[in-house]
Scaffold this motif. Sequence first.
Motif, short mmCIF file in Angstrom:
data_model
loop_
_atom_site.label_atom_id
_atom_site.label_comp_id
_atom_site.label_asym_id
_atom_site.label_seq_id
_atom_site.Cartn_x
_atom_site.Cartn_y
_atom_site.Cartn_z
N ARG A 204 -0.37 -20.69 -11.42
CA ARG A 204 -0.99 -20.99 -10.14
C ARG A 204 -1.00 -19.72 -9.30
NH1 ARG A 204 1.75 -25.80 -6.99
NH2 ARG A 204 0.72 -26.95 -8.66
N SER A 205 -2.10 -19.45 -8.63
CA SER A 205 -2.22 -18.24 -7.81
C SER A 205 -2.16 -18.58 -6.33
CB SER A 205 -3.53 -17.50 -8.12
OG SER A 205 -4.65 -18.32 -7.82
N VAL A 206 -1.32 -17.82 -5.62
CA VAL A 206 -1.27 -17.90 -4.16
C VAL A 206 -1.64 -16.53 -3.62
CG1 VAL A 206 0.17 -18.22 -2.12
CG2 VAL A 206 0.51 -19.68 -4.13
N ALA A 207 -2.66 -16.45 -2.79
CA ALA A 207 -3.08 -15.20 -2.18
C ALA A 207 -2.72 -15.22 -0.70
CB ALA A 207 -4.59 -15.00 -2.34
N VAL A 208 -2.09 -14.13 -0.25
CA VAL A 208 -1.69 -14.01 1.15
C VAL A 208 -2.45 -12.86 1.81
CG1 VAL A 208 0.60 -15.02 0.87
CG2 VAL A 208 0.30 -12.59 0.51
N GLY A 209 -2.75 -13.04 3.09
CA GLY A 209 -3.57 -12.06 3.80
C GLY A 209 -2.77 -10.99 4.52
N THR A 210 -1.59 -10.65 4.03
CA THR A 210 -0.75 -9.66 4.70
C THR A 210 -0.91 -8.25 4.12
OG1 THR A 210 1.05 -10.54 3.33
CG2 THR A 210 1.02 -11.16 5.65
N GLY A 211 -1.80 -8.10 3.13
CA GLY A 211 -2.08 -6.78 2.58
C GLY A 211 -3.32 -6.19 3.21
N VAL A 212 -3.96 -5.29 2.49
CA VAL A 212 -5.15 -4.62 3.03
C VAL A 212 -6.44 -5.38 2.72
CG1 VAL A 212 -4.04 -2.37 2.87
CG2 VAL A 212 -5.43 -3.17 0.97
N VAL A 213 -6.37 -6.36 1.85
CA VAL A 213 -7.58 -7.10 1.47
C VAL A 213 -7.76 -8.28 2.42
CG1 VAL A 213 -8.76 -8.36 -0.38
CG2 VAL A 213 -7.24 -6.44 -0.94
N PRO A 214 -8.91 -8.38 3.09
CA PRO A 214 -9.14 -9.48 4.04
C PRO A 214 -9.13 -10.84 3.35
CG PRO A 214 -10.77 -7.73 4.30
CD PRO A 214 -10.04 -7.43 3.04
N LEU A 215 -8.76 -11.87 4.11
CA LEU A 215 -8.74 -13.22 3.57
C LEU A 215 -10.09 -13.63 2.99
CD1 LEU A 215 -6.67 -15.36 6.11
CD2 LEU A 215 -6.14 -14.96 3.71
N GLU A 216 -11.16 -13.20 3.64
CA GLU A 216 -12.50 -13.57 3.18
C GLU A 216 -12.76 -13.03 1.78
OE1 GLU A 216 -11.79 -12.08 6.02
OE2 GLU A 216 -12.08 -13.73 7.45
N GLU A 217 -12.31 -11.81 1.52
CA GLU A 217 -12.50 -11.22 0.19
C GLU A 217 -11.60 -11.90 -0.84
OE1 GLU A 217 -12.09 -6.90 -2.09
OE2 GLU A 217 -12.32 -6.97 0.09
N LEU A 218 -10.37 -12.19 -0.45
CA LEU A 218 -9.47 -12.91 -1.37
C LEU A 218 -10.06 -14.27 -1.73
CD1 LEU A 218 -6.02 -12.13 0.31
CD2 LEU A 218 -6.82 -11.26 -1.89
N ALA A 219 -10.67 -14.93 -0.77
CA ALA A 219 -11.24 -16.26 -1.01
C ALA A 219 -12.33 -16.21 -2.07
CB ALA A 219 -11.78 -16.84 0.29
N GLN A 220 -13.06 -15.11 -2.13
CA GLN A 220 -14.13 -14.97 -3.12
C GLN A 220 -13.61 -15.00 -4.55
OE1 GLN A 220 -16.35 -11.43 -2.14
NE2 GLN A 220 -16.78 -12.14 -0.05
N HIS A 221 -12.34 -14.69 -4.74
CA HIS A 221 -11.74 -14.69 -6.09
C HIS A 221 -11.09 -16.04 -6.43
CE1 HIS A 221 -12.28 -10.36 -6.88
NE2 HIS A 221 -12.22 -10.27 -5.56
N ARG A 222 -11.24 -17.02 -5.54
CA ARG A 222 -10.85 -18.40 -5.78
C ARG A 222 -9.38 -18.57 -6.18
NH1 ARG A 222 -14.97 -17.62 -9.01
NH2 ARG A 222 -13.84 -18.42 -10.82
N PRO A 223 -8.46 -18.12 -5.36
CA PRO A 223 -7.05 -18.43 -5.65
C PRO A 223 -6.82 -19.93 -5.49
CG PRO A 223 -7.26 -17.56 -3.43
CD PRO A 223 -8.62 -17.41 -4.07
N ASP A 224 -5.78 -20.44 -6.11
CA ASP A 224 -5.47 -21.85 -5.98
C ASP A 224 -5.04 -22.19 -4.56
OD1 ASP A 224 -5.77 -22.75 -8.79
OD2 ASP A 224 -4.20 -21.28 -9.14
N ILE A 225 -4.32 -21.25 -3.92
CA ILE A 225 -3.88 -21.43 -2.54
C ILE A 225 -4.13 -20.13 -1.79
CG2 ILE A 225 -1.90 -21.91 -1.04
CD1 ILE A 225 -0.63 -23.40 -3.43
N LEU A 226 -4.67 -20.23 -0.60
CA LEU A 226 -4.96 -19.06 0.23
C LEU A 226 -4.31 -19.26 1.60
CD1 LEU A 226 -6.54 -16.36 0.63
CD2 LEU A 226 -8.46 -17.75 1.42
#
Length: 242
Positions: A204-226
Amino acid sequence: MHSLSFYPEEMPRYAKSRVLVLFDIDGTLLRRAGPHHRQVLEEAVWQVAGVRATTEGIPVQGMLDGAILQCMLRQAGVAETAPAQMLAIMKKAQALYVRRCPDLREKICPGAPELLERLAAGGAVVGLVTGNLSRIGWRKMTQAGLRAHFRFGAFAEQAETRAELAGLALQEARRRAWLDTPMVATLIGDHPNDILAARANGLRSVAVGTGVVPLEELAQHRPDILVPDLRALKLEQLICAD
C-alpha cells in the motif's frame, strides 16, 4: 547490489505482527535537514577519487545516494567508476556525515513522532526504505531522536532502485518471521518513486506532501492514500486491510 547488514546491532526477538510500515526519510520524516548530506558526498568524491564534483543540477529528490554519486562523477567527466572505488567513496561519505550531522530534532516532519508512537503501541513492524546510505540514514534518525522506533532498514548501498530496496525490506521482515498472516504492508514517502516502489512490491502506498513534490503531482501517480502531512494519517488506515 552490495551485501551489507540491515542492522547496526543485533536485533532482539519480537512477537509477530500483521502490520508492516516502511518509511522514507527525507521529506517524509525529516525536512530541510541542512546541506551536510550533499556536502559529504562532494567531499568524499574529492578525497577518494580526487575529482571536484557537485550535486548542483542533479534532481536528487527521490534518488539513491549511489545514483547521485554516479551522476556527480559523470557530470565531472568521469565516464566509469570502479566498484571498489565507489564503495570507498560511500564509506568515506558515511564516516564524514556521522561526524558532522547536527541535531535534527527541529527538522522532524509534523505528526511523525506521534504516528511512530501509535505504531509502536500497536505492535507494528516499522522500518526504513531510504535512498540514504545506511550510516547516514541511521545517524539522521539518531540525531532526530527517532532511532528507537525503527526495527530495521534498507539503504542505498544495498540496491540500485528504490523498488528493489522496498522488496529487500519486505523479504527481510518475512525472513525474520516478524510477520503474521493476513498482513497489511505500507510504504510511506514523499516522492513518486516511493509510490512506484510500493506498487512494484504489492505494498500500500501513502504519499505525503511534506517534500518538494506538490500534492497535485503526487496525486497524478495515484497513491492509495494521499495526505498533506503525517498528522492527517490515521492509524486505522495503516492497520486495516480495506
